[in-house]
Design a protein around this motif. Structure first.
Motif, PDB file in Angstrom:
ATOM      1  N   CYS A 362      47.556  46.600 -17.923  1.00  0.00           N
ATOM      2  CA  CYS A 362      46.260  45.919 -18.735  1.00  0.00           C
ATOM      3  C   CYS A 362      46.485  46.544 -20.238  1.00  0.00           C
ATOM      4  O   CYS A 362      45.621  46.206 -21.004  1.00  0.00           O
ATOM      5  CB  CYS A 362      44.933  46.365 -18.157  1.00  0.00           C
ATOM      6  SG  CYS A 362      44.987  48.218 -17.858  1.00  0.00           S
ATOM      7  N   GLU A 385      36.982  46.248 -20.115  1.00  0.00           N
ATOM      8  CA  GLU A 385      37.414  45.920 -21.628  1.00  0.00           C
ATOM      9  C   GLU A 385      37.908  46.957 -22.296  1.00  0.00           C
ATOM     10  O   GLU A 385      38.708  46.405 -23.428  1.00  0.00           O
ATOM     11  CB  GLU A 385      36.069  45.305 -22.302  1.00  0.00           C
ATOM     12  CG  GLU A 385      35.288  43.715 -21.818  1.00  0.00           C
ATOM     13  CD  GLU A 385      34.020  43.742 -22.518  1.00  0.00           C
ATOM     14  OE1 GLU A 385      33.607  44.548 -23.263  1.00  0.00           O
ATOM     15  OE2 GLU A 385      33.509  42.701 -21.975  1.00  0.00           O
ATOM     16  N   ASP A 395      43.227  44.637 -21.659  1.00  0.00           N
ATOM     17  CA  ASP A 395      43.154  43.042 -21.288  1.00  0.00           C
ATOM     18  C   ASP A 395      43.110  43.003 -19.770  1.00  0.00           C
ATOM     19  O   ASP A 395      43.903  43.007 -19.044  1.00  0.00           O
ATOM     20  CB  ASP A 395      44.205  42.401 -21.988  1.00  0.00           C
ATOM     21  CG  ASP A 395      44.043  41.149 -21.736  1.00  0.00           C
ATOM     22  OD1 ASP A 395      43.401  40.528 -20.863  1.00  0.00           O
ATOM     23  OD2 ASP A 395      44.986  40.299 -22.578  1.00  0.00           O
TER      24      ASP A 395
END
Length: 689
Positions: A362, A385, A395
């Protein structure tokens, strides 16, 4: 102008900074991403940013920093991930393979698939030389200096970066080891060299050998780290003498740490235990199991009556280490631990970690293998977020994509796979806690689980349920507790002498003389550290066993001169300790003193945590929103309130499911749990009866 004490804990994923104003007791915290390629860069950045943003007056030229304490997981992570240097070994003739033979014990007796950890020195880099000292110090065979020189040249040709020297009775008479080291330094002046009599001057040849090999294996890693960090601190205008925490919870100078990195293998975790001890005492929970989960590893320890035992020997990631350390157990399970499918088609997590760079999927820095953090982002127990209160964007779609690929191979859904990663990590951590509790005669249900580290509060609730524990304590700043612990600890050094003798009145003189020698060494240390006489403390213990036993138990000595009553007290203390640990005593067996130990403490001014008045039970003012969070306990996604930790007040209470967010961590409150805030702003979770 304020005077500041600065504590920095450098982990594999994040670097935490804690600043304490000596004048008014103010505590400020800051957190930045670590820089694994050069951890010193992250430390300098963290200190500079922390001073500039949360304590601007400390960043002004001339602002006095009266103390700089530093804990690091550089050695821990290098060991867990086997990223030390190419190492050679010179040992006594006939003991070349001792490093591999060990104690001839399987890691798990009935596990047919159990693997021993890799041997850190391959056989072709292990050299044996003729020499022999007897157990009583007599020399049977002199050192073959030509053989040492030949070994040095062979190791030089092999381009090793470090060499360990460990002879059979080097702890009795170190002359042979010292001469071998001198020859090796003549032949290889740029190579890091460790000798057993300097690193672990105690008996037990395998554990001493393992310790000195580990010291050599990690030495260049730690030395390079300190050489990079020192000028960065100087560039910040810091004039305070920097200290680095040892595994025993105390501190040492950078020079000593560079020469003896094995004493700092649990550097970062040890200060977390010190911080937990202070907070647990204030909160009224002296019996704690600490749960420190970071980005790369998880560290657990047991505090009974507010005290964590000091171990003279421990096994860290499969390797015995004979050095004084808090009794902490470490496993390769953290937020950055990578999930994978093994050859048998089973889901596994860790110990391999993605660290801070590239970090979890992420983060969007090129990693394609999902980590524990990615699973939490997909489940939305973590903010999907951003992290660090908005300072780090992430992400979620990348994490979902990576876990979807794994889910397809396992034949499961994405959410079930993400939850499976969490379940595997929880099982790994529960196993670590059972090692330091159930296997040592303590019932975890009698203790409070204190969760800290950046990922500890995120996983603590499920871990408590796995262990049938009823209470979790999350301190006000759990993500930086190790850094805060640096400001709650004293200077400390440990000294030891192996003396095999019976625990009888006949040993009074020998015990007294041994402690006199240790106390003389402690006095030298006090003088070197410039510790005032009124701030000095000494604690004596003895490692004791039944004659013929393989392992000892530490027993404290009563204060005062060593007398026949002192020896009798030791024998009684050993009997009680043996009954607690093993459930029985052997009344007819003779009791033997093995190693005498002295702990020297230099008391320093510490940060003081303030109590706050009760503001009532209503916590609704701390709710900052809601989001869908996957809770298997509730059968899927649940609209869950999000609380701001900064807005929670003493006396506030609420029930799960709930998520509590703050800059340095996220706390998960499971369905059926209650949470309350105490006077010291600790968050206390309780499982419904």
């Amino acid at each position: 102008m304020a005077r500041w004490r600065v504590g920095v804990d450098s982990g594999g994923t994040f670097t935490d900074v804690c600043l304490f104003d000596e004048d008014d007791g103010r505590v400020e915290v800051w957190k930045v991403s670590s820089t694994p390629d050069d951890p010193s860069r992250g430390i300098a950045q963290g200190v500079e940013e922390g001073m500039r943003r949360v304590a601007p007056e400390a960043a002004q030229p001339g602002a006095p920093i009266t103390y700089f304490g530093h804990g690091t997981t550089v050695a821990t992570n290098a060991l867990i991930q086997h990223r030390g240097v190419k190492t050679g070994l010179v040992t006594t003739d006939g003991f070349r393979d001792l490093l591999e033979i060990g104690r001839q014990k399987r890691p798990d007796l009935y596990d047919m698939q159990a693997d021993k950890p890799p041997t850190l020195v391959p056989r072709d880099l292990r050299f044996q030389v003729a020499e022999r000292v007897r157990h009583d110090g007599r020399i049977d065979a002199p050192l073959d200096e030509d053989a040492v020189r030949a070994a040095a040249r062979a190791l030089k040709a092999a381009e090793v970066k470090a060499i360990a020297v460990s002879f059979l009775y080097g702890f009795i008479r170190p002359e042979h080891e010292a001469r071998a080291v001198a020859i090796l330094r003549e032949e290889m002046p740029d190579v890091f060299i460790s000798a057993g009599h300097e690193i672990a001057p105690e008996f037990r040849e395998f554990e001493r050998l393992s310790t000195v090999v580990l010291n050599a294996y990690l030495g260049p890693v730690m030395r390079r780290y300190i050489e990079r960090l020192t000028p960065r601190l100087r560039d910040l205008g810091m004039t305070a003498t920097p200290h680095l925490t040892q595994s025993n919870g105390g501190v040492i100078g950078f020079g000593t740490a560079a020469a003896m990195p094995v004493r700092a293998v649990l550097s970062g975790p040890s200060t977390g235990v010190v911080g937990a001890q202070a907070i647990g005492e204030l909160a009224g929970f002296p019996d704690l199991i600490t749960f420190d989960m970071g980005g790369t590893s998880t560290d657990v320890a047991l505090l009974n009556g507010g005290q964590c035992k000091l171990a003279s020997e421990a096994t860290v990631h499969g390797y015995p280490i004979k050095a004084p350390m808090l009794d902490i157990h470490t496993v390769g399970a953290g937020g950055g631990s990578i999930a994978y499918i093994d050859g048998g088609g089973l889901l596994k997590v860790g110990p391999r970690s993605c660290g801070a760079d590239p970090g979890p999927v992420c983060y969007g820095r090129g990693n394609a293998e999902p980590a524990t953090t990615d699973a939490n982002v997909v489940l939305q127990t973590l903010n999907p977020e951003y992290l660090l209160a908005g300072r780090m964007k992430i992400d979620q779609s990348l994490a979902k994509g990576a876990i979807a690929g794994m889910a397809e191979k396992l034949g499961l859904g994405v959410m079930e796979t993400a939850q499976g990663i969490i379940s595997v990590v929880t099982a790994n951590m529960a196993r670590a806690i059972r090692v330091i509790s159930i296997q040592r005669g303590y019932d975890p249900r009698d203790y409070t689980l204190m969760a800290f580290g950046g990922a500890g509060p995120l996983h603590a609730a499920r871990l408590a349920i796995e262990l049938d524990m009823k209470r979790v304590l999350v301190p006000r700043n759990p993500g930086i507790l190790c850094a805060m612990g640096l400001l709650l600890t004293d200077l400390r050094a440990d000294f030891a002498a192996t003396r095999l003798m019976p625990a009888t009145e006949a040993s009074v003189t020998d015990v007294a003389q041994a402690f006199e020698g240790l106390e003389a060494r402690a006095e030298e240390w006090f003088a070197h550290e410039e510790i005032a006489p009124g701030d000095r403390g000494l604690t004596r213990t003895a490692d004791i066993r039944y004659a013929g036993q393989n392992y000892e138990l530490p027993v404290p000595l009563p204060p005062g001169p060593v007398t026949a009553e002192t020896i009798a007290s030791l024998a009684t203390g050993f009997t009680e300790a043996h009954r607690q640990r093993y459930g029985f005593v052997a009344e007819e067996e003779p009791i033997q003193l093995v190693t005498l130990r002295l702990e020297a403490t230099g008391r320093v001014r510490k940060a003081k945590l303030a109590s706050h008045p009760d503001r009532g039970p209503d916590a609704s003012g701390a709710i900052i929103g809601k989001r869908e969070v996957w809770f298997p306990e509730a059968g899927g996604f649940v609209a869950t309130p999000i609380y701001s930790r900064d807005a929670l007040n003493p006396g506030n209470t609420f029930t799960g499911p709930a998520i509590v967010e703050q800059m340095d961590t996220t706390t998960v409150v499971l369905p059926g749990m209650t949470a309350r805030v105490d006077a010291y702003l600790n968050l206390i979770l309780e499982v419904a009866a």
